[in-house]
Structures are given as C-alpha cells and as structure tokens.
Design an enzyme around this catalytic site. Sequence first.
Site, PDB file in Angstrom:
ATOM      1  N   LYS A  78       0.735  -1.190  -0.160  1.00 43.27           N
ATOM      2  CA  LYS A  78       0.043   0.064   0.003  1.00 43.27           C
ATOM      3  C   LYS A  78       0.954   1.403   0.061  1.00 43.27           C
ATOM      4  CE  LYS A  78      -3.973   1.745   2.646  1.00 43.27           C
ATOM      5  NZ  LYS A  78      -4.962   1.757   3.962  1.00 43.27           N
ATOM      6  N   SER A 153      -9.577   1.653   2.900  1.00 48.58           N
ATOM      7  CA  SER A 153      -8.983   2.422   2.068  1.00 48.58           C
ATOM      8  C   SER A 153      -7.703   1.523   1.183  1.00 48.58           C
ATOM      9  CB  SER A 153      -8.369   3.455   2.589  1.00 48.58           C
ATOM     10  OG  SER A 153      -7.426   3.073   3.777  1.00 48.58           O
ATOM     11  N   SER A 177      -9.856  -0.560   7.071  1.00 54.25           N
ATOM     12  CA  SER A 177      -9.236  -0.518   5.669  1.00 54.25           C
ATOM     13  C   SER A 177      -8.527  -1.634   5.277  1.00 54.25           C
ATOM     14  CB  SER A 177      -8.366   0.711   5.717  1.00 54.25           C
ATOM     15  OG  SER A 177      -9.015   1.930   5.395  1.00 54.25           O
TER      16      SER A 177
HETATM   17  N1  GLN Z   1     -12.931   4.001   6.163  1.00 52.40           N
HETATM   18  C1  GLN Z   1     -12.602   4.498   7.688  1.00 52.40           C
HETATM   19  C2  GLN Z   1     -12.328   5.841   7.559  1.00 52.40           C
HETATM   20  O1  GLN Z   1     -12.733   6.540   6.590  1.00 52.40           O
HETATM   21  C3  GLN Z   1     -11.360   3.773   8.023  1.00 52.40           C
HETATM   22  C4  GLN Z   1     -10.194   4.020   7.267  1.00 52.40           C
HETATM   23  C5  GLN Z   1      -8.871   3.131   7.455  1.00 52.40           C
HETATM   24  O2  GLN Z   1      -9.119   2.364   8.071  1.00 52.40           O
HETATM   25  N2  GLN Z   1      -7.742   3.621   7.167  1.00 52.40           N
HETATM   26  O3  GLN Z   1     -11.847   6.385   8.449  1.00 52.40           O
END
Ligand code: GLN
Length: 472
Positions: A78, A153, A177
């Site tokens: 990532k 994400s 994410s």
């Molecule tokens: N979807 C969550 C957010 O928008 C988590 C994001 C993540 O785990 N990096 O905060």
Amino acid sequence: MELTSLRLKEALEGLENKKFSSVELIKSHIGRIKKFNKKINAFITICEEEALSQAREADTLIAKKAKNALLGIPVALKDNWVTKGIRSTAASKVLDNYIPQYDATAVVRLKAAGAIIIGKTNLDAWGHGSSGEHSDYGNTLNPWDYSRVTGGSSSGSGAAVSADMTLVGTGTDTGGSIRQPAAFCNVVGLKPTYGRVSRYGIIAMASSTDSIAHLTKTVWDNARVLSVTAGFDPMDGTAGKNEVPNYEDLLQGKISGLKIGIPKEYFGKGTDEIVADTCHKALKVLEDLGCKLVDISLPHTKYAYPVYAVIQASEVSSNLLRYDGVRYGNERKMFGDEAKRRIMMGTHSLSSGYADKYYHQSLKGRTLIIRDFMEAYKKIDVIACPVWPFLPFKFDERAIDPLKMYLSDVFTAPANVSGNPSLSVPAGFSPDKLPIGIQFMGPNYSEDLLYKVAYRYEQETKWYLKKPKLYE
Ligand code: GLN
C-alpha cells in the site's frame, strides 16, 4: 497453468522444487499488472526493473537451498508504506514527489524474508475512506464488477490480490481499511492487535488505532506473512513485546467446542438481508464443525463509530500538521477535500471549549467499548459478524454524501477502537455474484485462534477458488 493463479503456499513450493524461477514468477505477475492495471488502477507505481533484479538474486539464493519465509515472492505494498528509494505518495498529491530515505520496519522484515516489492498500491489518500474513491490517483475498480468500488482504503491491495496481480498485498487498518476491501474482493484480510506489527515508517493516519498487516488469497498465506512482519520494534513505542508464534503451524488445531459469539447489534435493521443470511450460513458451517453458537450483546456498539470518528479526526489533524511543505512534500493547499474535512473536524474537537464535549467524551466512550468486548470474551472465544452492512456499492453511490460513507464503517471501527484483532474471510456471494465477507474478532493477541477458525471454515467452503473474470 498460469503462475499468477497460484496461491502463496503453492508458489513457495514451486520455487523450492524448481518448477519455475522467481524471475518467471515476477515476470508473469508484472505481465498481468501491465495488462489489467490501466483499467483496474490498483497500482500507483510498478517496480519492474528493481523487482526483476531482486528476483535474479532470489533465484541464486534458492539454488543454494536458502529457505527464507517469502523468498522470491511478489508483494505489493500500500502506498502509505514508506519504501527507500521508491516514491511513497499515500495517494495524495502532497507527497506526489516524495522518495523516502528509509524503509518501514515491516518492509525491512519483508525484504529480509526474501519478498520482492513489485509495486505500490492505490488507496484513499492518507487512508481516509472506505471505498477507494478518495485517491488523488483515481478510483480502483472492483475486479468482480468494474462499476463497483473495491472497498477502502486499501483499495489497490484488495484489487491486486483478487485480480492475481500479486501474491500478497499490504494495508493499514485504522477503522476497517484492510477488512473492507478484503470482504468486497473475496480475499483474506487481517487487522491485527494494535501494536502487533510495527507502525514505524507507515504514514500515520490515527496513531492510536492504526493497525498494519496484509491481504492474501488464503488464510495460510496470511498466517505466513504475519509470522514475518509481527514482533517488537524499538522504533515504535507502542509495538507489543509478545512473542511471535509460528502462525501457520497453529492452523491445524481443532475448533470443535469453541464458543462463537453472535452480537445482535450487527444483525439488526441496518444490515442487508443477503449479507446477514450469508453470515448465518457461514456460522452454520462452523456449528456443523462442532463450534457452539452463542447469542451475545455488545451494548455500546452504537457509540463505536462516533467515538472512532472523533478520536480519528483529532489524531488525523495532528498527524497531518507535519506536511507543511517546508521539509518535504508539496504545499498544504494540495490536500484534497476529505483530508481538509478531517483536519477541520479534528481541530474543532480538540480546541479549547470543545475538547471536553467531543474528544474527552469520546475517550470515555472508548472505555465502554473496550469493556463490552472484555465482558464478551469472558463467555465466548471468538465473535463472528459481517464486515459491511451492505454489498459492494456503485461508484458515487455513497461518495456524494460524506456521512453515508462514514457509516459504512460501523462494523469495522469497533475493533480499532478496542485494539482487538479481527480477520475478514470470504463467506460467499450475493445472487448477482458480489463477494461477501465475514469477520472473526478475538481478544488481544488471539490472531492464532482467529486464523485457526478461519482456516477450518475456508477448508470447508473454499470460496477462494472463485475468481473474477477480468477484461481490458
Ligand atoms: N473507512 C475508515 C475511515 O474513513 C477507515 C479508514 C482506515 O482504516 N484507514 O476513516
């Protein structure tokens, strides 16, 4: 048979038995990335030359019978994992030209195990998002249906593993994410115990919930990679000192007699019927394997997302302060709308006069969520529930309304607030062939137990054999 359709375990065996070389393995994955990435957009950077030269070195070591845990294996990182000499953008134009001078600890460990970085994957910029639609480098398409999101994400890693562009993808899970794209892409994704894998060199989102790990095709593969990346790191003050077991050796144990808790809050009104039915079917499989299903309640679940939202935004606003455009990176005006929104929410909830109402109140809420889980684990061994309340959605369906997007994290954020591990595994498909995941949560440092349950379930169901049909 195409080398890209192998899973990690088979690839390692094939390399060891000289059925093919690491150079061949890397070439076939790079070939597939080149063929499909233009459409799917899973990768921001492809490291073709570096990967091939590392593959040649790996082949030399394999010839000398070296047995490193990931020797010669392609891994996609990532792009918020910092990599020495390789551009690391966190999918934000603020870091468009940032070439780090060091490797994250997890990267150092992957390399030491012989893994080969084939590229850096797309994400919602800085990890801010649940769908992959907040990247400054464009959307990642779900390999199962190009009109739908991959989940975020870690959108690129989810798509890349699912589309056979890599054997291993990495991610960060701050509020879901890793598990979210895993569930939407029919792959396995682990959010480990907070501190199990070092955060050093991972671009920080919310430091008290950031959890670092991987997405793979199977549970065995995931266990193998965690055995490499987990463990104490003096560079991370929050890294756990607990010994790292050999996770893959622990997969085989019996699961009959285990008590699996089914929290009623995760199967209520807001959960799509197809998702709930699929999870109930998965639980039936576990019951047939001798597990005992126990109905439980986690009464403060409804506060978990609001608590997460305030703590996360507060930490985001603090972490993003360092990008001042002076030492490295571009000017702050390059931040996208989502980062700006979180910076504003976070500074507001931390500001004097409001901190008691928002930030401090959320810390109290956090304690209640932690207690819910601790109480539950006195009665049961593992919790099982859906990863998402709904099926993979279409582009723009939720992105047009930030609140709607935030609410997609209701089932994943609780484990980040509590710090406990959670493993997302494929649990089947909707009638129109969209992947559905189930997550197993457990007490801190119970990754071995979660893997064991998931492994038995996977052996029974073998959802990983189903693959998406790609087109250019
Ligand atoms: N979807 C969550 C957010 O928008 C988590 C994001 C993540 O785990 N990096 O905060």
